[in-house]
Design a protein around this motif. Sequence first.
Motif, PDB file in Angstrom:
ATOM      1  N   ILE A 218       0.975  -1.150  -0.200  1.00 31.92           N
ATOM      2  CA  ILE A 218      -0.372  -0.163   0.141  1.00 31.92           C
ATOM      3  C   ILE A 218       0.667   0.880  -0.616  1.00 31.92           C
ATOM      4  O   ILE A 218       0.720   2.678  -0.535  1.00 31.92           O
ATOM      5  CB  ILE A 218      -0.782   0.083   1.339  1.00 31.92           C
ATOM      6  CG1 ILE A 218      -1.925  -1.063   1.211  1.00 31.92           C
ATOM      7  CG2 ILE A 218      -1.436   1.823   1.612  1.00 31.92           C
ATOM      8  CD1 ILE A 218      -2.450  -1.421  -0.372  1.00 31.92           C
ATOM      9  N   MET A 219       2.372   1.014   0.741  1.00 33.08           N
ATOM     10  CA  MET A 219       2.361   2.390   0.799  1.00 33.08           C
ATOM     11  C   MET A 219       3.821   3.252  -0.287  1.00 33.08           C
ATOM     12  O   MET A 219       3.961   3.645  -0.751  1.00 33.08           O
ATOM     13  CB  MET A 219       3.745   1.978   2.206  1.00 33.08           C
ATOM     14  CG  MET A 219       2.946   1.848   3.453  1.00 33.08           C
ATOM     15  SD  MET A 219       2.050   3.296   3.329  1.00 33.08           S
ATOM     16  CE  MET A 219       3.239   4.533   4.303  1.00 33.08           C
ATOM     17  N   LEU A 220       3.874   1.421  -0.713  1.00 32.14           N
ATOM     18  CA  LEU A 220       4.366   1.803  -2.542  1.00 32.14           C
ATOM     19  C   LEU A 220       3.839   2.453  -4.037  1.00 32.14           C
ATOM     20  O   LEU A 220       4.171   2.838  -5.093  1.00 32.14           O
ATOM     21  CB  LEU A 220       4.782   0.602  -3.020  1.00 32.14           C
ATOM     22  CG  LEU A 220       6.034   0.137  -2.311  1.00 32.14           C
ATOM     23  CD1 LEU A 220       6.140  -1.226  -2.682  1.00 32.14           C
ATOM     24  CD2 LEU A 220       7.017   0.657  -2.383  1.00 32.14           C
ATOM     25  N   GLY A 221       2.363   2.599  -3.204  1.00 30.18           N
ATOM     26  CA  GLY A 221       1.313   2.708  -4.252  1.00 30.18           C
ATOM     27  C   GLY A 221       0.388   1.628  -5.192  1.00 30.18           C
ATOM     28  O   GLY A 221      -0.376   2.295  -6.153  1.00 30.18           O
ATOM     29  N   ILE A 222       0.485   0.109  -4.535  1.00 36.87           N
ATOM     30  CA  ILE A 222      -0.564  -0.710  -5.008  1.00 36.87           C
ATOM     31  C   ILE A 222      -1.538  -0.670  -4.545  1.00 36.87           C
ATOM     32  O   ILE A 222      -1.380  -0.999  -3.695  1.00 36.87           O
ATOM     33  CB  ILE A 222       0.705  -2.036  -4.923  1.00 36.87           C
ATOM     34  CG1 ILE A 222       1.872  -1.700  -5.942  1.00 36.87           C
ATOM     35  CG2 ILE A 222       0.026  -2.991  -5.147  1.00 36.87           C
ATOM     36  CD1 ILE A 222       2.859  -2.477  -5.512  1.00 36.87           C
ATOM     37  N   SER A 223      -2.410  -1.040  -5.068  1.00 40.39           N
ATOM     38  CA  SER A 223      -3.514  -0.944  -4.867  1.00 40.39           C
ATOM     39  C   SER A 223      -4.698  -1.485  -5.756  1.00 40.39           C
ATOM     40  O   SER A 223      -4.719  -2.106  -7.513  1.00 40.39           O
ATOM     41  CB  SER A 223      -4.640   0.430  -5.272  1.00 40.39           C
ATOM     42  OG  SER A 223      -5.981   0.485  -4.967  1.00 40.39           O
ATOM     43  N   GLN A 224      -5.486  -2.874  -4.864  1.00 42.30           N
ATOM     44  CA  GLN A 224      -6.058  -4.030  -5.596  1.00 42.30           C
ATOM     45  C   GLN A 224      -7.700  -3.652  -5.104  1.00 42.30           C
ATOM     46  O   GLN A 224      -8.051  -3.519  -3.478  1.00 42.30           O
ATOM     47  CB  GLN A 224      -6.163  -5.603  -4.825  1.00 42.30           C
ATOM     48  CG  GLN A 224      -6.936  -6.317  -5.643  1.00 42.30           C
ATOM     49  CD  GLN A 224      -7.283  -6.246  -6.956  1.00 42.30           C
ATOM     50  OE1 GLN A 224      -6.456  -6.138  -7.834  1.00 42.30           O
ATOM     51  NE2 GLN A 224      -8.671  -6.400  -7.357  1.00 42.30           N
ATOM     52  N   CYS A 225      -8.766  -2.918  -5.735  1.00 37.39           N
ATOM     53  CA  CYS A 225      -9.555  -2.248  -5.260  1.00 37.39           C
ATOM     54  C   CYS A 225     -11.121  -2.999  -4.808  1.00 37.39           C
ATOM     55  O   CYS A 225     -11.072  -4.299  -5.300  1.00 37.39           O
ATOM     56  CB  CYS A 225     -10.673  -1.444  -6.102  1.00 37.39           C
ATOM     57  SG  CYS A 225     -11.722  -0.346  -5.396  1.00 37.39           S
ATOM     58  N   ARG A 226     -11.717  -3.172  -3.852  1.00 38.09           N
ATOM     59  CA  ARG A 226     -12.315  -4.199  -2.988  1.00 38.09           C
ATOM     60  C   ARG A 226     -14.158  -3.288  -3.630  1.00 38.09           C
ATOM     61  O   ARG A 226     -14.640  -4.438  -4.025  1.00 38.09           O
ATOM     62  CB  ARG A 226     -13.022  -3.935  -1.576  1.00 38.09           C
ATOM     63  CG  ARG A 226     -14.009  -4.514  -1.105  1.00 38.09           C
ATOM     64  CD  ARG A 226     -14.049  -4.878   0.210  1.00 38.09           C
ATOM     65  NE  ARG A 226     -12.705  -5.109   1.142  1.00 38.09           N
ATOM     66  CZ  ARG A 226     -11.706  -4.849   1.993  1.00 38.09           C
ATOM     67  NH1 ARG A 226     -11.718  -3.492   2.067  1.00 38.09           N
ATOM     68  NH2 ARG A 226     -11.304  -5.573   2.397  1.00 38.09           N
TER      69      ARG A 226
END
Length: 348
Positions: A218-226
């Motif tokens: 998350i801190m690296l900007g990686i996101s998987q939207c729920r």
Amino acid sequence: DIIAVQVQKGTHAPYYLTSKGIRPEGVFVRQGTSSVPASEDAIRRMIKESDGTRFEAMRSLNQSLTFHAFTEECKKRKLKLGKQQQITLGLQSKDGVYTNLGLLLSDQCQHTIKAAVFNGTQKDDFQDRREFTGSLLKQMNEAYEFINLNNRTTASFKGLQRIDQRDYPKEALREALMNALVHREYSFSGSTLINIFTDRIEFVSLGGLVQGLTLDDIMLGISQCRNEKLAAIFYRLDLIEAYGTGIPKIMESYPNTDLLQPKIISTDNAFKIILPNRNYAASKIPNVSPLEQNILNHITHAGSISRKETEEMYDISRSKANAVLHQMVEKHLLIPIGNGRKRRYTHT
């Protein structure tokens, strides 16, 4: 003399009386030799089995929905919201049945945001509390207005120049609120919480990290939207940018503050963002000399420093290094670790 008719189990359960809707009084199941109203839990289970596990795509138990707040938001941005647009966005299925996404954006949304202001740093003394209801978009606007009212401005002077600073960066507040709304797990019925203390503000939403992601991701900007469809609507309304930019923006809004950074805490079922009050922290942190700031910056990267390293790095005497480090301990900027020659100093 006998005709046997076999009816296979349907793939779009629950089937219901159109005059009653997808509610216990409209959905019936067999119990022995009788037909009885299905419980809400049984109806949800049928919907989950038919529609899959994604909450926003499941059929809403409430089909009597209105969209006044959502329509107003669309008008502001010159977006059309007719029946075809509702189907395209995922508010309705092709057969005209409202989804849970439609319920979230409708005026009948059952989820709420609860906000509270506390006098101090603990939950001992309530100063103010609010509960925001209705469409998620209405809750969003009202919650942000409430937060903004409690985001006070403090003035300081650098020479003759007056410098005004809000308790919290507006960008950080906005992104934390958007994160709490877009990424929470709405299959839980609890409220999203916003707690405002003297020294910090906390955003607590239900649902931990999406499976497979870590806090480092998350801190690296990686996101998987729920909630992909909800996020897509917020994107079309210009409320959020591309996925994964929120958390980095929050961290970047606190520049040059090694001792004052937002914190993120995640459990299996909850996600919390803590933003420190900049003005409160400034009033509590003692004056730091350039040498002391250099030492703090070094420890931020290296983890700790020794007396000998302080001498060599800053070209000062042994007695001067001892005096500076001792003074920083008295200011509660550093804590000593170990004894004698092995003693090192790190952040409090």
